[in-house]
Design a protein around this motif. Sequence first.
Motif, PDB file in Angstrom:
ATOM      1  N   ALA A 188      -6.796  -0.572  -4.240  1.00 11.81           N
ATOM      2  CA  ALA A 188      -8.391  -0.322  -4.733  1.00 11.81           C
ATOM      3  C   ALA A 188      -8.593  -0.015  -5.811  1.00 11.81           C
ATOM      4  O   ALA A 188      -9.779  -0.480  -6.688  1.00 11.81           O
ATOM      5  N   VAL A 189      -7.671   0.697  -6.714  1.00 12.78           N
ATOM      6  CA  VAL A 189      -7.948   1.206  -8.165  1.00 12.78           C
ATOM      7  C   VAL A 189      -7.526   0.101  -9.194  1.00 12.78           C
ATOM      8  O   VAL A 189      -8.374  -0.057 -10.009  1.00 12.78           O
ATOM      9  N   LEU A 190      -6.416  -0.566  -9.040  1.00 11.83           N
ATOM     10  CA  LEU A 190      -5.903  -1.331 -10.001  1.00 11.83           C
ATOM     11  C   LEU A 190      -6.805  -2.625  -9.856  1.00 11.83           C
ATOM     12  O   LEU A 190      -7.192  -3.394  -8.994  1.00 11.83           O
ATOM     13  N   PRO A 191      -7.045  -3.194 -11.146  1.00 14.18           N
ATOM     14  CA  PRO A 191      -8.170  -4.375 -11.220  1.00 14.18           C
ATOM     15  C   PRO A 191      -7.344  -5.563 -10.296  1.00 14.18           C
ATOM     16  O   PRO A 191      -8.082  -6.472 -10.035  1.00 14.18           O
ATOM     17  N   ASN A 192      -5.919  -6.038 -10.643  1.00  9.18           N
ATOM     18  CA  ASN A 192      -5.429  -7.209 -10.156  1.00  9.18           C
ATOM     19  C   ASN A 192      -3.976  -7.121 -10.221  1.00  9.18           C
ATOM     20  O   ASN A 192      -3.265  -7.733 -10.925  1.00  9.18           O
ATOM     21  N   PRO A 193      -3.591  -6.235  -9.065  1.00  6.29           N
ATOM     22  CA  PRO A 193      -2.036  -5.946  -8.946  1.00  6.29           C
ATOM     23  C   PRO A 193      -1.545  -7.393  -8.509  1.00  6.29           C
ATOM     24  O   PRO A 193      -1.931  -8.036  -7.660  1.00  6.29           O
ATOM     25  N   LYS A 194      -0.240  -7.731  -9.061  1.00 10.38           N
ATOM     26  CA  LYS A 194       0.412  -8.858  -8.664  1.00 10.38           C
ATOM     27  C   LYS A 194       1.908  -8.551  -8.037  1.00 10.38           C
ATOM     28  O   LYS A 194       2.433  -9.283  -7.238  1.00 10.38           O
ATOM     29  N   SER A 195       2.278  -7.346  -8.392  1.00  7.88           N
ATOM     30  CA  SER A 195       3.530  -7.103  -7.684  1.00  7.88           C
ATOM     31  C   SER A 195       3.748  -5.514  -7.478  1.00  7.88           C
ATOM     32  O   SER A 195       3.040  -4.838  -7.840  1.00  7.88           O
ATOM     33  N   ALA A 196       4.520  -5.661  -6.093  1.00  8.11           N
ATOM     34  CA  ALA A 196       4.725  -4.216  -5.610  1.00  8.11           C
ATOM     35  C   ALA A 196       6.021  -3.930  -5.178  1.00  8.11           C
ATOM     36  O   ALA A 196       6.844  -4.972  -4.952  1.00  8.11           O
ATOM     37  N   LEU A 197       6.593  -2.732  -5.154  1.00 10.23           N
ATOM     38  CA  LEU A 197       7.833  -2.339  -4.765  1.00 10.23           C
ATOM     39  C   LEU A 197       7.525  -1.209  -3.794  1.00 10.23           C
ATOM     40  O   LEU A 197       6.903  -0.125  -4.133  1.00 10.23           O
ATOM     41  N   LEU A 198       8.246  -1.273  -2.477  1.00 11.50           N
ATOM     42  CA  LEU A 198       8.274  -0.200  -1.502  1.00 11.50           C
ATOM     43  C   LEU A 198       9.779   0.034  -1.241  1.00 11.50           C
ATOM     44  O   LEU A 198      10.384  -0.682  -0.997  1.00 11.50           O
ATOM     45  N   ILE A 199       9.771   1.475  -1.474  1.00 11.76           N
ATOM     46  CA  ILE A 199      11.228   2.090  -1.386  1.00 11.76           C
ATOM     47  C   ILE A 199      11.005   2.898   0.119  1.00 11.76           C
ATOM     48  O   ILE A 199      10.192   3.881   0.148  1.00 11.76           O
ATOM     49  N   CYS A 200      11.810   2.510   1.125  1.00 10.76           N
ATOM     50  CA  CYS A 200      11.942   3.252   2.281  1.00 10.76           C
ATOM     51  C   CYS A 200      10.956   2.417   3.392  1.00 10.76           C
ATOM     52  O   CYS A 200       9.691   2.820   3.212  1.00 10.76           O
ATOM     53  N   PHE A 201      11.404   1.481   4.090  1.00 13.20           N
ATOM     54  CA  PHE A 201      10.433   0.695   4.821  1.00 13.20           C
ATOM     55  C   PHE A 201       9.854   1.361   6.275  1.00 13.20           C
ATOM     56  O   PHE A 201       8.682   1.339   6.497  1.00 13.20           O
ATOM     57  N   GLY A 202      10.611   2.565   6.607  1.00 17.51           N
ATOM     58  CA  GLY A 202      10.508   3.089   7.888  1.00 17.51           C
ATOM     59  C   GLY A 202       9.722   2.205   9.073  1.00 17.51           C
ATOM     60  O   GLY A 202      10.565   1.307   9.386  1.00 17.51           O
ATOM     61  N   THR A 203       8.567   2.483   9.423  1.00 18.67           N
ATOM     62  CA  THR A 203       8.262   1.347  10.660  1.00 18.67           C
ATOM     63  C   THR A 203       7.181   0.425  10.181  1.00 18.67           C
ATOM     64  O   THR A 203       6.738  -0.381  10.878  1.00 18.67           O
ATOM     65  N   GLY A 204       7.225   0.471   8.888  1.00 17.08           N
ATOM     66  CA  GLY A 204       6.664  -0.970   8.131  1.00 17.08           C
ATOM     67  C   GLY A 204       5.011  -0.889   7.963  1.00 17.08           C
ATOM     68  O   GLY A 204       4.254  -1.726   7.483  1.00 17.08           O
ATOM     69  N   SER A 205       4.420   0.307   8.198  1.00 22.05           N
ATOM     70  CA  SER A 205       2.943   0.285   8.139  1.00 22.05           C
ATOM     71  C   SER A 205       2.391   0.472   6.596  1.00 22.05           C
ATOM     72  O   SER A 205       1.484  -0.663   6.306  1.00 22.05           O
TER      73      SER A 205
END
Length: 183
Positions: A37-54
Amino acid sequence: YLGQPLYYRLVTDGYSMSSTDRGARRYMKLFAYFPEAVLPNPKSALLICFGTGSTASALVEDKRLERIDVVDISRDVLAGSKVVYPQPGTNPLDDPRVAAHVEDGRFFLLATRKKFDIITAEPPPPMMAGVVNLYSKEYFALMRDRLNDGGMVTYWLPVFELSPGDAKAILKALADVFEHTSL
């Protein structure tokens, strides 16, 4: 209810790590929704620790993201996504933009040269064996080094399970690395 599970819970060594109940899903998705919501145009993301995937589900909802890397130390946790998301088209790991990595999050940050607009992590509490390194100043510096200019890091801090001194030490480490920090 009506022959379907109400929610799933990931339990490791008798400890509840993650859940798909409504309250848990709501706060976990915010780790993605807020920077989206805050970033103008994010293109890439990194998630560390998947858990249940929410959180992963919230990331794949953002069609602006072109690349999403998901890192978890457990192949079984990632495979569990097939149980939580059995319907075709619902498993975030099946999204073609997602690359899943079975790896320690800290090592992944050390080894990769990729940079990200969003980095989010929800590791187990630091008292769990081997996890304390995911709450250190050095680890936060690795995250900063893999963040694109103008990017954002969101991070889960289990304050309900920490002594005030431990919580303050982790917050100081984070604030020492990131000039602009909110809690």
